[in-house]
Scaffold this motif. Structure first.
Motif, PDB file in Angstrom:
ATOM      1  N   GLU A   1     -32.248  76.222  29.420  1.00 47.41           N
ATOM      2  CA  GLU A   1     -32.033  77.596  28.954  1.00 47.41           C
ATOM      3  C   GLU A   1     -32.765  78.590  29.859  1.00 47.41           C
ATOM      4  O   GLU A   1     -32.228  79.640  30.219  1.00 47.41           O
ATOM      5  N   ILE A   2     -33.995  78.255  30.243  1.00 50.75           N
ATOM      6  CA  ILE A   2     -34.781  79.132  31.122  1.00 50.75           C
ATOM      7  C   ILE A   2     -34.089  79.282  32.471  1.00 50.75           C
ATOM      8  O   ILE A   2     -34.071  80.366  33.062  1.00 50.75           O
ATOM      9  N   ARG A   3     -33.483  78.202  32.958  1.00 49.34           N
ATOM     10  CA  ARG A   3     -32.825  78.228  34.273  1.00 49.34           C
ATOM     11  C   ARG A   3     -31.573  79.093  34.281  1.00 49.34           C
ATOM     12  O   ARG A   3     -31.034  79.389  35.347  1.00 49.34           O
ATOM     13  N   LYS A   4     -31.089  79.499  33.118  1.00 52.56           N
ATOM     14  CA  LYS A   4     -29.961  80.436  33.074  1.00 52.56           C
ATOM     15  C   LYS A   4     -30.351  81.777  33.687  1.00 52.56           C
ATOM     16  O   LYS A   4     -29.507  82.529  34.159  1.00 52.56           O
TER      17      LYS A   4
ATOM     18  N   GLU B   1     -32.755  79.306  47.407  1.00 50.35           N
ATOM     19  CA  GLU B   1     -33.084  79.864  46.090  1.00 50.35           C
ATOM     20  C   GLU B   1     -32.917  81.377  46.084  1.00 50.35           C
ATOM     21  O   GLU B   1     -32.383  81.952  45.128  1.00 50.35           O
ATOM     22  N   GLU B   2     -33.354  82.012  47.177  1.00 51.99           N
ATOM     23  CA  GLU B   2     -33.244  83.474  47.219  1.00 51.99           C
ATOM     24  C   GLU B   2     -31.782  83.910  47.307  1.00 51.99           C
ATOM     25  O   GLU B   2     -31.407  84.973  46.787  1.00 51.99           O
ATOM     26  N   HIS B   3     -30.944  83.082  47.924  1.00 54.69           N
ATOM     27  CA  HIS B   3     -29.509  83.361  47.962  1.00 54.69           C
ATOM     28  C   HIS B   3     -28.933  83.329  46.541  1.00 54.69           C
ATOM     29  O   HIS B   3     -28.142  84.199  46.145  1.00 54.69           O
ATOM     30  N   LYS B   4     -29.356  82.332  45.748  1.00 54.53           N
ATOM     31  CA  LYS B   4     -28.892  82.241  44.358  1.00 54.53           C
ATOM     32  C   LYS B   4     -29.402  83.429  43.536  1.00 54.53           C
ATOM     33  O   LYS B   4     -28.696  83.958  42.681  1.00 54.53           O
ATOM     34  N   ILE B   5     -30.640  83.847  43.806  1.00 54.66           N
ATOM     35  CA  ILE B   5     -31.207  85.017  43.118  1.00 54.66           C
ATOM     36  C   ILE B   5     -30.362  86.252  43.418  1.00 54.66           C
ATOM     37  O   ILE B   5     -30.036  87.048  42.535  1.00 54.66           O
TER      38      ILE B   5
ATOM     39  N   PRO C   1     -28.390  92.938  35.467  1.00 59.14           N
ATOM     40  CA  PRO C   1     -28.304  91.477  35.464  1.00 59.14           C
ATOM     41  C   PRO C   1     -28.535  90.917  34.060  1.00 59.14           C
ATOM     42  O   PRO C   1     -29.252  91.503  33.244  1.00 59.14           O
ATOM     43  N   LYS C   2     -27.925  89.771  33.784  1.00 56.59           N
ATOM     44  CA  LYS C   2     -28.078  89.135  32.468  1.00 56.59           C
ATOM     45  C   LYS C   2     -29.417  88.392  32.424  1.00 56.59           C
ATOM     46  O   LYS C   2     -29.658  87.494  33.218  1.00 56.59           O
TER      47      LYS C   2
END
Length: 330
Positions: free
Chosen positions: A25-28, A190-194, A203-204
């Motif tokens: 859930e946190i990783r959402k 990771e920064e690309h995903k961010i 942002p959600k």
């Protein structure tokens, strides 16, 4: 593995199922920062507090807020500033001239999850008020003492840059934090995903509550039952005592580098944190690797280095790593 350990192992596997749901859930919302998330869970399960050091923009606030949403608890962010007063934190008594009575106005400390942002920007009185609440799990306003809700977790942050106008935490106060963790920049993937996930004006950031506070308190009871062998207890004691008496462990080269070794809290917290770490892995027993994995976070702020160490550009982490490398693993 004897019957008792088998039983607790099965119990932990059953009771720790919620960890996977909670992390999922946190990783959402949170990308990367696995280390921070895992340590937050260790602090929550071991009933300890966490000091985080990292540059701005690393999702420290978002991580702790998201965790609070996912376990359905009250979250409060406190921005520490030089003009903050203890009453701004714990609350105060307000006089009513109509009846001449005082009423209690509770402060923002009355929450389950507290983010003490830039704790080193507030003066010593405010820091002391927070640390008293952390240690005693209660707050005194006037003549009345109020118990704080359980679970109660404080994550305090320090900014390693812009040190002007800061009041460094005394070592004795830092010792009350179970863990001190240093977090760094995300990698490029990771920064690309961010960027993809958060690169919009709205942002959600909402998550569902998948765990109840009662589940956390119940899980703590199971953490207490996790088996830690006497040889591992001796290993923990050796690690801590090597920071105080390195000569007794054939670590003579460290004698002049350590001004003060780790306190007895280090022994207790290292054992508790290792148990919580094992629980997160779904195991009912502690391994030497659990102690090694969490050891740096428990000890880095408790080993005070000498001027000689600073002159040699040695850090407390260098010393702790040397101790872990040299002390025999059971």
């Amino acid at each position: 593995m004897d019957t008792g350990i088998t039983a607790i192992n099965e119990k932990v596997k059953k009771e720790s199922v919620f960890i996977e749901n909670l992390v999922s859930e946190i990783r959402k919302v949170i990308v990367g920062q696995d280390y921070l998330i895992q340590r937050l869970l260790v602090g929550l399960l071991a009933n300890g507090h966490i000091l985080v050091e990292g540059v701005p923009g690393l999702a420290k606030t978002m991580s702790i807020r998201t965790l609070s949403q996912a376990i359905d608890t009250k979250f409060q962010r406190l921005q520490f500033t030089p003009d903050l007063l203890p009453a701004d934190l714990i609350g105060t008594l307000i006089y009513n001239p109509k009846d001449g009575a005082f009423t209690t106005k509770k402060g923002p400390i009355f929450a389950n999850i507290i983010l003490a942002d830039e704790i080193n920007r507030a003066p010593a009185k405010v820091q002391s008020a927070l640390l008293e609440a952390m240690q005693e799990r209660q707050v005194t306003i006037g003549e009345n003492t109020f118990k704080l809700d359980d679970p109660f977790l404080v994550m305090a942050t320090q900014n390693p840059i812009e040190q002007e106008g800061t009041y460094p935490l005394p070592e004795a106060q830092i010792d009350r934090f179970m863990l001190k963790i240093n977090i760094t920049y995300p990698n490029i993937d990771e920064e690309h995903k961010i960027l993809q996930r958060m690169g919009s004006t709205s942002p959600k950031t909402d998550v569902n509550a998948v765990v109840d506070p009662a589940d956390i308190i119940k899980a703590r009871g199971v953490v207490d039952e996790i088996y830690i062998d006497e040889k591992l207890q001796k290993y923990i004691l050796d690690i801590v005592f090597a920071t105080r008496e390195p000569k007794n462990y054939k670590l003579d080269e460290l004698t002049d580098l350590i001004q003060y070794g780790a306190s007895p809290r280090a022994t207790l917290y290292l054992s508790l944190a290792a148990k919580a770490f094992a629980f997160i892995q779904g195991r009912g027993y502690v391994t030497p690797q659990d102690v090694k994995s969490i050891g740096m976070d428990v000890l880095r702020h408790r080993v005070i280095i000498s001027y000689e160490a600073e002159a040699e550009e040695k850090t407390s982490e260098d010393i702790i790593k040397k101790i872990f490398d040299e002390i025999e693993v059971p």
